[in-house]
Design a protein around this motif. Sequence first.
Motif, PDB file in Angstrom:
ATOM      1  N   TYR A   1       6.267   1.180   4.333  1.00 29.75           N
ATOM      2  CA  TYR A   1       5.934  -0.236   4.291  1.00 29.75           C
ATOM      3  C   TYR A   1       5.957  -0.731   2.853  1.00 29.75           C
ATOM      4  CZ  TYR A   1       3.791   0.704   8.879  1.00 29.75           C
ATOM      5  OH  TYR A   1       3.546   1.082  10.178  1.00 29.75           O
ATOM      6  N   CYS A   2       6.326  -1.982   2.673  1.00 28.06           N
ATOM      7  CA  CYS A   2       6.065  -2.583   1.372  1.00 28.06           C
ATOM      8  C   CYS A   2       4.912  -3.569   1.523  1.00 28.06           C
ATOM      9  CB  CYS A   2       7.300  -3.244   0.767  1.00 28.06           C
ATOM     10  SG  CYS A   2       8.000  -4.629   1.660  1.00 28.06           S
ATOM     11  N   GLY A   3       4.151  -3.666   0.463  1.00 26.49           N
ATOM     12  CA  GLY A   3       3.010  -4.560   0.432  1.00 26.49           C
ATOM     13  C   GLY A   3       2.997  -5.322  -0.873  1.00 26.49           C
ATOM     14  N   ALA A   4       2.279  -6.412  -0.902  1.00 22.40           N
ATOM     15  CA  ALA A   4       2.213  -7.249  -2.099  1.00 22.40           C
ATOM     16  C   ALA A   4       0.771  -7.570  -2.434  1.00 22.40           C
ATOM     17  CB  ALA A   4       2.985  -8.542  -1.871  1.00 22.40           C
ATOM     18  N   ARG A   5       0.517  -7.754  -3.705  1.00 24.56           N
ATOM     19  CA  ARG A   5      -0.767  -8.321  -4.122  1.00 24.56           C
ATOM     20  C   ARG A   5      -0.523  -9.285  -5.266  1.00 24.56           C
ATOM     21  NH1 ARG A   5      -4.698  -5.046  -7.994  1.00 24.56           N
ATOM     22  NH2 ARG A   5      -3.245  -3.768  -9.199  1.00 24.56           N
ATOM     23  N   ASP A   6      -1.303 -10.322  -5.307  1.00 30.18           N
ATOM     24  CA  ASP A   6      -1.152 -11.381  -6.302  1.00 30.18           C
ATOM     25  C   ASP A   6      -1.917 -10.977  -7.548  1.00 30.18           C
ATOM     26  OD1 ASP A   6      -1.787 -14.995  -6.321  1.00 30.18           O
ATOM     27  OD2 ASP A   6      -0.725 -13.669  -7.710  1.00 30.18           O
TER      28      ASP A   6
END
Length: 124
Positions: A95-100
Amino acid sequence: QLQLVESGGGLVQPGGSLRLSCTAPGSSLDFYEIGWFHQAPGKERVGVACISSHELSTDYLNTVKDRFIISRDKVKNTVYLQMNNLRPEDTGIYYCGARDYRGSADCEATYFSWGQGTQVTVSS
Protein backbone atom coordinates in the motif's frame (compact mmCIF):
# COMPACT_ATOMS: atom_id res chain seq x y z
CA GLN A 1 -9.50 13.44 0.81
CA LEU A 2 -6.44 12.31 -1.12
CA GLN A 3 -7.11 9.15 -3.14
CA LEU A 4 -4.08 7.02 -3.88
CA VAL A 5 -3.74 4.36 -6.56
CA GLU A 6 -1.03 1.69 -6.52
CA SER A 7 0.09 -0.42 -9.46
CA GLY A 8 2.95 -2.61 -10.58
CA GLY A 9 2.53 -5.71 -8.46
CA GLY A 10 2.72 -9.23 -9.80
CA LEU A 11 4.34 -12.62 -9.56
CA VAL A 12 8.12 -12.74 -9.59
CA GLN A 13 10.75 -15.37 -8.83
CA PRO A 14 13.10 -15.00 -5.87
CA GLY A 15 15.92 -12.67 -6.82
CA GLY A 16 13.74 -10.83 -9.29
CA SER A 17 12.65 -7.18 -9.39
CA LEU A 18 9.46 -5.17 -9.53
CA ARG A 19 8.69 -1.48 -9.60
CA LEU A 20 5.57 -0.26 -7.85
CA SER A 21 3.91 3.06 -8.61
CA CYS A 22 1.73 5.29 -6.47
CA THR A 23 -0.22 8.17 -7.93
CA ALA A 24 -3.17 10.39 -6.98
CA PRO A 25 -5.44 11.14 -9.92
CA GLY A 26 -6.72 14.69 -9.77
CA SER A 27 -4.47 15.70 -6.85
CA SER A 28 -0.86 16.70 -6.38
CA LEU A 29 1.45 14.62 -4.21
CA ASP A 30 4.03 17.42 -4.03
CA PHE A 31 3.42 18.47 -0.43
CA TYR A 32 2.85 15.04 1.06
CA GLU A 33 5.24 12.61 2.60
CA ILE A 34 4.59 9.27 0.89
CA GLY A 35 5.25 5.83 2.28
CA TRP A 36 5.12 2.28 1.00
CA PHE A 37 3.77 -0.29 3.42
CA HIS A 38 3.82 -4.07 3.29
CA GLN A 39 1.15 -6.33 4.70
CA ALA A 40 2.16 -9.98 4.70
CA PRO A 41 -0.60 -12.61 4.96
CA GLY A 42 -1.94 -12.69 8.50
CA LYS A 43 0.28 -9.86 9.68
CA GLU A 44 -0.01 -6.15 10.36
CA ARG A 45 0.92 -3.52 7.84
CA VAL A 46 4.53 -2.33 8.20
CA GLY A 47 6.24 0.68 6.67
CA VAL A 48 9.11 -0.35 4.38
CA ALA A 49 10.11 2.87 2.61
CA CYS A 50 9.07 6.49 2.99
CA ILE A 51 10.10 9.70 1.27
CA SER A 52 9.67 13.26 2.42
CA SER A 53 7.80 15.87 0.42
CA HIS A 54 11.08 17.67 -0.38
CA GLU A 55 12.80 14.40 -1.47
CA LEU A 56 15.78 15.09 0.79
CA SER A 57 14.86 12.50 3.38
CA THR A 58 14.05 8.82 3.14
CA ASP A 59 13.41 6.14 5.72
CA TYR A 60 13.73 2.40 5.17
CA LEU A 61 12.96 -0.73 7.11
CA ASN A 62 16.28 -2.44 7.86
CA THR A 63 15.33 -5.63 6.02
CA VAL A 64 14.85 -3.79 2.71
CA LYS A 65 17.46 -1.05 3.02
CA ASP A 66 19.92 -2.58 0.55
CA ARG A 67 17.27 -3.89 -1.84
CA PHE A 68 14.48 -1.31 -2.19
CA ILE A 69 14.66 2.26 -3.44
CA ILE A 70 11.91 4.83 -3.04
CA SER A 71 11.81 7.84 -5.35
CA ARG A 72 9.38 10.42 -6.58
CA ASP A 73 8.80 12.08 -9.93
CA LYS A 74 6.97 15.35 -9.41
CA VAL A 75 6.39 15.85 -13.13
CA LYS A 76 4.57 12.52 -13.32
CA ASN A 77 3.04 12.99 -9.86
CA THR A 78 4.18 9.49 -8.96
CA VAL A 79 6.13 7.83 -6.19
CA TYR A 80 7.97 4.64 -7.07
CA LEU A 81 9.25 1.69 -5.09
CA GLN A 82 11.97 -0.19 -6.92
CA MET A 83 12.23 -3.63 -5.36
CA ASN A 84 15.31 -5.71 -6.17
CA ASN A 85 16.52 -9.12 -5.05
CA LEU A 86 13.02 -10.03 -3.91
CA ARG A 87 12.55 -12.74 -1.33
CA PRO A 88 9.55 -14.98 -0.56
CA GLU A 89 9.03 -13.03 2.68
CA ASP A 90 8.41 -9.89 0.61
CA THR A 91 5.13 -11.46 -0.53
CA GLY A 92 2.02 -9.53 0.43
CA ILE A 93 -0.03 -6.50 -0.39
CA TYR A 94 1.81 -3.21 -0.81
CA TYR A 95 0.00 0.00 0.00
CA CYS A 96 1.03 3.58 -0.39
CA GLY A 97 0.02 6.11 2.20
CA ALA A 98 0.35 9.85 2.59
CA ARG A 99 0.73 12.29 5.42
CA ASP A 100 0.66 16.07 5.30
CA TYR A 101 4.10 16.73 6.76
CA ARG A 102 7.09 18.71 5.49
CA GLY A 103 9.85 17.37 7.74
CA SER A 104 11.97 14.21 7.70
CA ALA A 105 10.48 10.96 6.47
CA ASP A 106 9.34 8.54 9.15
CA CYS A 107 7.67 5.25 8.31
CA GLU A 108 6.48 4.86 11.91
CA ALA A 109 4.41 8.04 11.78
CA THR A 110 0.66 8.02 11.28
CA TYR A 111 -0.27 7.96 7.62
CA PHE A 112 -3.66 8.42 6.01
CA SER A 113 -5.27 8.24 2.57
CA TRP A 114 -4.41 4.64 1.84
CA GLY A 115 -4.79 3.16 -1.61
CA GLN A 116 -6.34 -0.23 -2.38
CA GLY A 117 -2.97 -1.94 -2.54
CA THR A 118 -1.17 -4.04 -5.11
CA GLN A 119 -0.33 -7.72 -4.65
CA VAL A 120 3.28 -8.87 -4.82
CA THR A 121 4.01 -12.59 -4.85
CA VAL A 122 7.56 -13.88 -4.74
CA SER A 123 7.66 -17.55 -5.53
CA SER A 124 9.46 -20.05 -7.71
